[in-house]
Motif scaffolding. Sequence first.
Motif, PDB file in Angstrom:
ATOM      1  N   VAL A 180       0.847  -1.193   0.000  1.00 55.13           N
ATOM      2  CA  VAL A 180       0.000   0.000   0.000  1.00 55.13           C
ATOM      3  C   VAL A 180       0.882   1.242   0.000  1.00 55.13           C
ATOM      4  CG1 VAL A 180      -1.886   1.216   1.153  1.00 55.13           C
ATOM      5  CG2 VAL A 180      -1.740  -1.287   1.302  1.00 55.13           C
ATOM      6  N   VAL A 181       0.573   2.177  -0.884  1.00 60.98           N
ATOM      7  CA  VAL A 181       1.337   3.422  -0.968  1.00 60.98           C
ATOM      8  C   VAL A 181       0.372   4.606  -1.031  1.00 60.98           C
ATOM      9  CG1 VAL A 181       3.305   2.349  -2.112  1.00 60.98           C
ATOM     10  CG2 VAL A 181       1.454   3.320  -3.502  1.00 60.98           C
ATOM     11  N   GLY A 182       0.827   5.756  -0.564  1.00 63.06           N
ATOM     12  CA  GLY A 182       0.041   6.973  -0.655  1.00 63.06           C
ATOM     13  C   GLY A 182       0.385   7.735  -1.917  1.00 63.06           C
ATOM     14  N   ASN A 183      -0.588   8.495  -2.433  1.00 59.33           N
ATOM     15  CA  ASN A 183      -0.363   9.324  -3.619  1.00 59.33           C
ATOM     16  C   ASN A 183      -1.329  10.494  -3.598  1.00 59.33           C
ATOM     17  OD1 ASN A 183       0.268  10.421  -6.079  1.00 59.33           O
ATOM     18  ND2 ASN A 183      -0.733   8.833  -7.297  1.00 59.33           N
ATOM     19  N   GLY A 184      -0.930  11.582  -2.949  1.00 57.81           N
ATOM     20  CA  GLY A 184      -1.798  12.754  -2.860  1.00 57.81           C
ATOM     21  C   GLY A 184      -3.092  12.422  -2.148  1.00 57.81           C
ATOM     22  N   LEU A 235      -5.128   6.568  -2.464  1.00 58.18           N
ATOM     23  CA  LEU A 235      -4.386   5.492  -1.823  1.00 58.18           C
ATOM     24  C   LEU A 235      -4.205   4.369  -2.825  1.00 58.18           C
ATOM     25  CD1 LEU A 235      -4.481   4.190   1.718  1.00 58.18           C
ATOM     26  CD2 LEU A 235      -4.966   2.532  -0.080  1.00 58.18           C
ATOM     27  N   GLY A 236      -2.950   3.947  -3.017  1.00 55.78           N
ATOM     28  CA  GLY A 236      -2.656   2.931  -4.014  1.00 55.78           C
ATOM     29  C   GLY A 236      -2.449   1.559  -3.404  1.00 55.78           C
ATOM     30  N   ILE A 265       0.054  -4.573 -10.637  1.00 58.43           N
ATOM     31  CA  ILE A 265      -1.059  -3.664 -10.926  1.00 58.43           C
ATOM     32  C   ILE A 265      -1.227  -2.710  -9.746  1.00 58.43           C
ATOM     33  CG2 ILE A 265      -3.514  -3.429 -11.439  1.00 58.43           C
ATOM     34  CD1 ILE A 265      -2.003  -4.740 -13.676  1.00 58.43           C
ATOM     35  N   LEU A 266      -1.170  -1.402 -10.023  1.00 58.35           N
ATOM     36  CA  LEU A 266      -1.382  -0.392  -8.991  1.00 58.35           C
ATOM     37  C   LEU A 266      -2.795   0.170  -9.145  1.00 58.35           C
ATOM     38  CD1 LEU A 266      -0.234   1.362  -6.672  1.00 58.35           C
ATOM     39  CD2 LEU A 266       0.463   3.019  -8.427  1.00 58.35           C
ATOM     40  N   LYS A 267      -3.670  -0.174  -8.199  1.00 60.13           N
ATOM     41  CA  LYS A 267      -5.030   0.345  -8.190  1.00 60.13           C
ATOM     42  C   LYS A 267      -5.107   1.491  -7.183  1.00 60.13           C
ATOM     43  CE  LYS A 267      -7.100  -4.155  -9.314  1.00 60.13           C
ATOM     44  NZ  LYS A 267      -8.050  -5.209  -8.867  1.00 60.13           N
ATOM     45  N   GLN A 268      -5.640   2.633  -7.643  1.00 61.54           N
ATOM     46  CA  GLN A 268      -5.707   3.821  -6.790  1.00 61.54           C
ATOM     47  C   GLN A 268      -7.166   4.129  -6.439  1.00 61.54           C
ATOM     48  OE1 GLN A 268      -2.057   6.599  -7.333  1.00 61.54           O
ATOM     49  NE2 GLN A 268      -3.100   6.555  -9.307  1.00 61.54           N
ATOM     50  N   TYR A 269      -7.394   4.355  -5.142  1.00 64.05           N
ATOM     51  CA  TYR A 269      -8.746   4.556  -4.622  1.00 64.05           C
ATOM     52  C   TYR A 269      -8.856   5.935  -3.975  1.00 64.05           C
ATOM     53  CZ  TYR A 269      -9.078  -0.552  -5.052  1.00 64.05           C
ATOM     54  OH  TYR A 269      -9.081  -1.840  -5.517  1.00 64.05           O
ATOM     55  N   ASN A 270     -10.077   6.507  -4.045  1.00 64.58           N
ATOM     56  CA  ASN A 270     -10.338   7.753  -3.323  1.00 64.58           C
ATOM     57  C   ASN A 270     -10.872   7.441  -1.932  1.00 64.58           C
ATOM     58  OD1 ASN A 270     -13.091   7.120  -3.568  1.00 64.58           O
ATOM     59  ND2 ASN A 270     -13.415   8.509  -5.301  1.00 64.58           N
ATOM     60  N   VAL A 271     -11.255   8.479  -1.200  1.00 66.52           N
ATOM     61  CA  VAL A 271     -11.659   8.309   0.193  1.00 66.52           C
ATOM     62  C   VAL A 271     -12.937   7.484   0.334  1.00 66.52           C
ATOM     63  CG1 VAL A 271     -13.032  10.428   0.291  1.00 66.52           C
ATOM     64  CG2 VAL A 271     -11.940   9.574   2.385  1.00 66.52           C
ATOM     65  N   ASN A 272     -13.721   7.379  -0.741  1.00 67.18           N
ATOM     66  CA  ASN A 272     -14.959   6.593  -0.723  1.00 67.18           C
ATOM     67  C   ASN A 272     -14.747   5.156  -1.189  1.00 67.18           C
ATOM     68  OD1 ASN A 272     -16.605   8.833   0.117  1.00 67.18           O
ATOM     69  ND2 ASN A 272     -16.464   9.612  -1.983  1.00 67.18           N
ATOM     70  N   LEU A 280      -6.731  11.982   3.871  1.00 66.94           N
ATOM     71  CA  LEU A 280      -7.170  10.587   3.832  1.00 66.94           C
ATOM     72  C   LEU A 280      -6.186   9.719   4.612  1.00 66.94           C
ATOM     73  CD1 LEU A 280      -8.616   8.053   2.559  1.00 66.94           C
ATOM     74  CD2 LEU A 280      -7.137   8.387   0.574  1.00 66.94           C
ATOM     75  N   ALA A 281      -6.722   8.741   5.347  1.00 68.92           N
ATOM     76  CA  ALA A 281      -5.879   7.769   6.062  1.00 68.92           C
ATOM     77  C   ALA A 281      -6.339   6.366   5.728  1.00 68.92           C
ATOM     78  CB  ALA A 281      -5.944   8.001   7.570  1.00 68.92           C
ATOM     79  N   GLY A 282      -5.365   5.497   5.488  1.00 67.47           N
ATOM     80  CA  GLY A 282      -5.654   4.090   5.270  1.00 67.47           C
ATOM     81  C   GLY A 282      -5.239   3.282   6.490  1.00 67.47           C
ATOM     82  N   ILE A 283      -6.195   2.597   7.110  1.00 69.74           N
ATOM     83  CA  ILE A 283      -5.931   1.759   8.280  1.00 69.74           C
ATOM     84  C   ILE A 283      -5.781   0.331   7.772  1.00 69.74           C
ATOM     85  CG2 ILE A 283      -6.652   1.195  10.616  1.00 69.74           C
ATOM     86  CD1 ILE A 283      -6.432   4.226  10.000  1.00 69.74           C
ATOM     87  N   ILE A 284      -4.580  -0.220   7.913  1.00 68.11           N
ATOM     88  CA  ILE A 284      -4.267  -1.498   7.291  1.00 68.11           C
ATOM     89  C   ILE A 284      -4.364  -2.633   8.310  1.00 68.11           C
ATOM     90  CG2 ILE A 284      -2.532  -2.793   5.987  1.00 68.11           C
ATOM     91  CD1 ILE A 284      -1.396  -0.093   5.088  1.00 68.11           C
ATOM     92  N   TYR A 285      -5.146  -3.671   7.941  1.00 66.52           N
ATOM     93  CA  TYR A 285      -5.262  -4.897   8.723  1.00 66.52           C
ATOM     94  C   TYR A 285      -4.692  -6.049   7.880  1.00 66.52           C
ATOM     95  CZ  TYR A 285      -8.519  -2.106  11.527  1.00 66.52           C
ATOM     96  OH  TYR A 285      -9.085  -1.139  12.306  1.00 66.52           O
ATOM     97  N   LYS A 286      -4.826  -7.234   8.368  1.00 65.70           N
ATOM     98  CA  LYS A 286      -4.299  -8.393   7.639  1.00 65.70           C
ATOM     99  C   LYS A 286      -5.052  -8.663   6.339  1.00 65.70           C
ATOM    100  CE  LYS A 286      -2.434 -10.931  11.600  1.00 65.70           C
ATOM    101  NZ  LYS A 286      -2.476 -12.207  12.370  1.00 65.70           N
TER     102      LYS A 286
END
Length: 457
Positions: free
Chosen positions: A140-144, A147-148, A154-161, A443-449
């Motif tokens: 998982v990586v951040g991009n402005g 969230l990627g 394959i890099l899939k990028q998502y917005n806050v929704n 935006l924050a991504g909370i990462i679980y398993k």
Amino acid sequence: MGLMQSFLLLDNMDKEKKNKVINFKNFIKSKKNNKNFNNNNNIVKNTNDDLLINEERKGNLKEKGQNNINSETKRLSNKSKRILIISAISIILIIILILVIVYLANENAREFMDKYLFGKNISEENAEVIEMENENGTRVVGNGKLLGVLENNILKQYNVNAKMESELNVEINNPISDYKDRYLVIGQKGGNKAYLIKDSKILWEKELEGNISQVSVNKNGYTSITLTGAYRTMVDVYDAGGNKLTRIYLANTIAVDTSISSDNKYLAFAEISTSSTSTKSNIKILSIDKAKQENTEAIIYTYEVPDSALAINVNYIDNGKLVCMFDSSVQVIENNTPKTIMDLKEDKNISFAGIDLYDSTFKAIEESSGLFSANTKVEIININNEKKNVYTVKSVAKSVKTNGNVIALNLGTEIEFIDTNGWLIKRYNSSSEVKDIILCDGLAGIIYKDKIELISL
């Protein structure tokens, strides 16, 4: 007989004259009576006219008086409304002032208002979810503001929704990355493949000469990539179009971090000497324009760090100041003059510290609060005015992440997001242990398993 007739004739004449006189008198009397009548009529008419004028004047006076009364009533009503409005505003301001004073002075009241008044406490039910199928193969990586999620090249990028905004092909499975504003540089750690992405578009990709150990990008897309080879370290600098601006060779040192100024003029790098048994750190600033010219010395400033301090990070902020982090202190270089703004040796209980913020540096200190409990005190210092803000959380921080003006404190099943002024942004509560946190812009991504939960900041 003739004499008698004469007398009779005279007598008739006298009667006629008398009648004429009488008639004339009656005529005169009639004229006088008519004149008096007309005069009386005129008097009555004039009297009636006067009465009408007086009535009209009385009506006008009455109407004018009523208008004056209405105007005065309206004026008093408007005045009352103004008084009510001013009173309402004053009461609201007093209530706000009281709330602010209580919020600042009382910790329990602050927690109550954060939770029930400002809605800063959120939980898993308030988050959007991205499911992860392969925990070990997903990065998982951040991009402005995106969230990627990188999986199977394959890099899939998502917005806050949690809506997917783009899907990009990148030949990377062990990423090392950095982003500023709308630009993301991502490379294969230990490999030679690198990409520059703006928003959802790949601007360039390269296969480099060496193994990538570190990457950095500024807000304009200027990129520095540190490469290690068999005998020496190199730093390549590219503009947003992928044009190589310069390459720096380091024979006896290794570059541990780099940063490009926001005006694209300077590259700063922290290096550690490897030529002797003792460790020696330097901070160097290179002019990119001079580096493009042959036979020109491009290094315009060198800071030889005293006391064998170990250089860790460098970071240019927007006003051109260079922030440098060592294992013993945080220093700022301005006009080729270093200045210490934070000591990292005075307290042995410092658990985390960092400089990757817009204009601040921080350190997290673990403090005992009881026999089996401890707090984490976060001290934040503004680079420009050296003002210190303090935030204390009633738990021990397991990890800390920073981005922009946000500091995220991972407490296990709870995360507290605070700003560089020392105020709580949001408090996130989870039913299970948080594995990691990725901070993006807002935006924050909370990462679980097996999943990523997205929350808006």
